[in-house]
Design an enzyme around this catalytic site. Structure first.
Site, PDB file in Angstrom:
ATOM      1  N   HIS A  59      46.204  35.708  43.169  1.00  0.00           N
ATOM      2  CA  HIS A  59      47.443  36.481  43.385  1.00  0.00           C
ATOM      3  C   HIS A  59      48.349  36.234  42.173  1.00  0.00           C
ATOM      4  CE1 HIS A  59      50.492  38.599  45.499  1.00  0.00           C
ATOM      5  NE2 HIS A  59      50.812  37.738  46.447  1.00  0.00           N
ATOM      6  N   HIS A 112      41.792  44.627  41.430  1.00  0.00           N
ATOM      7  CA  HIS A 112      42.915  44.631  42.360  1.00  0.00           C
ATOM      8  C   HIS A 112      42.414  45.108  43.710  1.00  0.00           C
ATOM      9  CE1 HIS A 112      46.874  45.411  44.062  1.00  0.00           C
ATOM     10  NE2 HIS A 112      47.318  44.579  43.141  1.00  0.00           N
ATOM     11  N   ASP A 134      49.112  41.671  35.456  1.00  0.00           N
ATOM     12  CA  ASP A 134      49.220  40.375  34.810  1.00  0.00           C
ATOM     13  C   ASP A 134      48.362  40.221  33.571  1.00  0.00           C
ATOM     14  OD1 ASP A 134      51.204  39.255  36.265  1.00  0.00           O
ATOM     15  OD2 ASP A 134      49.873  38.797  37.932  1.00  0.00           O
TER      16      ASP A 134
END
Ligand code: ACO
Length: 424
Positions: A264, A305, A363
């Site tokens: 995460h 994801h 990210d």
């Protein structure tokens, strides 16, 4: 009211279940009545389960769409700023100029933390991970604000929001200062939100510190891109903790704990560590092969994801911001950025990643920007937590503003059935 119905045939019985349509997204089958039939649904990882109704954020993972209160993330990142997005998430509408100014001023009035809280830091080792410290100090906020503890009162909830938005950067910067053995810097309310954070991180009492406006803008964009992401692991954790009536600061601390994991929010830290481990463009194929090898636990961090199966719209904005920051700082030739771009290109051309619909997520590039801003890798997830606090709060607020029940998942039990304790 449900205008559609689903029919379930099980154990020789036919059960009708209501089907609801949202304003967007797949229909949902209301399975709440199944318990009366002696049945549960089974969905580890909540892959097909809607746990709540919400009006805050919408994601269409196949089309790469992310909307906050209906506004596309690309437009918010380009035209808005983080505090305005905070307002939007909490109240549901963009503020007028007067509302925005009032909101900014109110947040600024809450930027300091209680002096007593400073002592908490001394209880931690200097080399503690800052996320470990954040879990502790944010949870500790619940011990400080007894004056506004009636969370059935909307005003009290609003004050909790101001305190959280305002104090998270102060606490985050304190974690960094503590790890460096430097004095804590008090917030400067003449600065905007992102500049104040950079000031508290990098200023010292002995010299003047000028915030670079390009870095401040990039930080603000990172905050905006991370502000909310509907019912992910940490947000669901906050909702579940809040469903018992727990204090919101304690609920936010539970969200921080859930965010920390590398699957995460911890991914931004893991991406940079991976890029440093790769170290050279020539080694990229070796790492791609490892990511594809079923017997190797290695995964390409910053790739994939649960929801986005086409592209992550936040990653596109992040890549552009990364470009801007590196050219402003004169390090457009940054070797890690080059490795990241090459890795992205090679992975996207590889059938493994295409077949599994694995694309760079938000990210993949954020760590490169943060590193260029001089922020240590261990602080990356803290910055994510700071930004996501408003998303967590908004979901908690939405839940407790209406009727809600304590969250209580069920299980498929496969352990022993009743056994007799042996005679001794
Ligand atoms: N590298 C290599 N293979 C991958 C990757 C990856 N990054 N991600 C998924 N896969 C493969 C899996 O091995 C699996 O293959 P299989 O079907 O042959 O077993 C398949 O793709 C599906 O993966 P799951 O883990 O089942 O997908 P899930 O939706 O549960 O996980 C997750 C999503 C956790 C994000 C995953 O893609 C991952 O671990 N990515 C790397 C970590 C990361 O970047 N996390 C950040 C998420 S974004 C955020 O929180 C802000």
């Amino acid at each position: 009211m449900a205008d559609k119905k689903a029919t379930l045939s099980v154990n020789g019985k036919t059960i009708e279940l209501p089907v609801y349509s949202g304003t967007a997204g797949p229909d949902v089958i209301d399975v709440r009545g199944l318990v009366q039939e002696g049945l549960f649904t089974y969905d580890p990882g909540f892959v097909s389960t809607a746990a709540c109704e919400s009006q805050i954020t919408y994601i269409d993972g196949s089309k790469g769409i992310l909307l906050h209160r209906g506004y596309p993330i690309e437009q918010l990142a380009e035209k808005s700023d983080y505090l305005e997005v905070c307002y939007l998430l909490i109240y549901g509408e963009l503020p007028t100029a007067a509302q925005a100014e009032k909101f900014r001023n109110t947040v600024k009035n809450h930027t300091m933390v209680h002096e007593q809280l400073n002592h908490f830091f001394n209880g931690f080792r200097r080399d503690a991970h800052p996320m470990a410290i954040m879990c502790g100090v944010v949870g500790a906020l619940s011990a400080f604000y007894h004056d506004t503890m009636d969370f059935s009162d909307e005003l009290h909830r609003e004050i909790a929001a101001f305190r959280l938005i305002a104090k998270m950067p102060t606490l985050a910067a304190m974690c960094y200062k503590y790890s460096m053995g430097q004095p804590f810097m008090y917030p400067r309310n003449d600065l905007d939100y992102a500049s104040n954070f950079l000031y508290m991180m990098f200023a010292t009492p002995c010299e003047n510190y000028q915030v670079n406006p390009v870095l401040a803008r990039a930080m603000d964009r990172i905050f905006t891109l991370h502000a909310d992401h509907e019912q992910n692991a940490s947000t669901s954790t906050v909702r579940l903790a809040g469903s018992s009536g727990a204090n919101p600061f304690a609920c936010i601390a539970s969200g921080i704990a859930a965010l920390w994991g590398p699957a995460h929010g911890g991914a931004n830290e893991a991406v940079l560590n991976m890029l440093m481990e790769i170290g050279d463009e020539e080694r990229i194929p070796e790492f791609i092969e490892r990511a594809k090898d079923k017997n190797d636990p290695f995964r390409l961090m910053g790739f994939g994801h649960r929801v986005y199966k086409n592209f992550d719209p936040r990653a596109k904005v992040m890549k552009k911001t990364c470009d801007e920051v590196l050219s402003e700082l004169g390090c457009a030739d940054d070797p890690l950025f080059r490795i990241a771009m090459k890795l992205e290109q090679i992975a996207l051309e590889d059938p493994y990643f295409a077949e599994k619909k694995l694309y760079p997520n938000v990210d993949f590039y954020s760590g490169i920007i943060l590193r260029a801003a001089g922020i240590p890798v261990s602080m990356f997830t803290v910055i994510f937590a700071m930004a996501r606090t408003i998303g967590w709060f908004s979901h908690w607020h939405e839940m407790v503003s209406g009727p809600y029940r304590i969250g209580r998942p069920r299980q498929l039990y496969t352990g022993h059935t009743s056994r007799e304790y042996p005679q001794k």
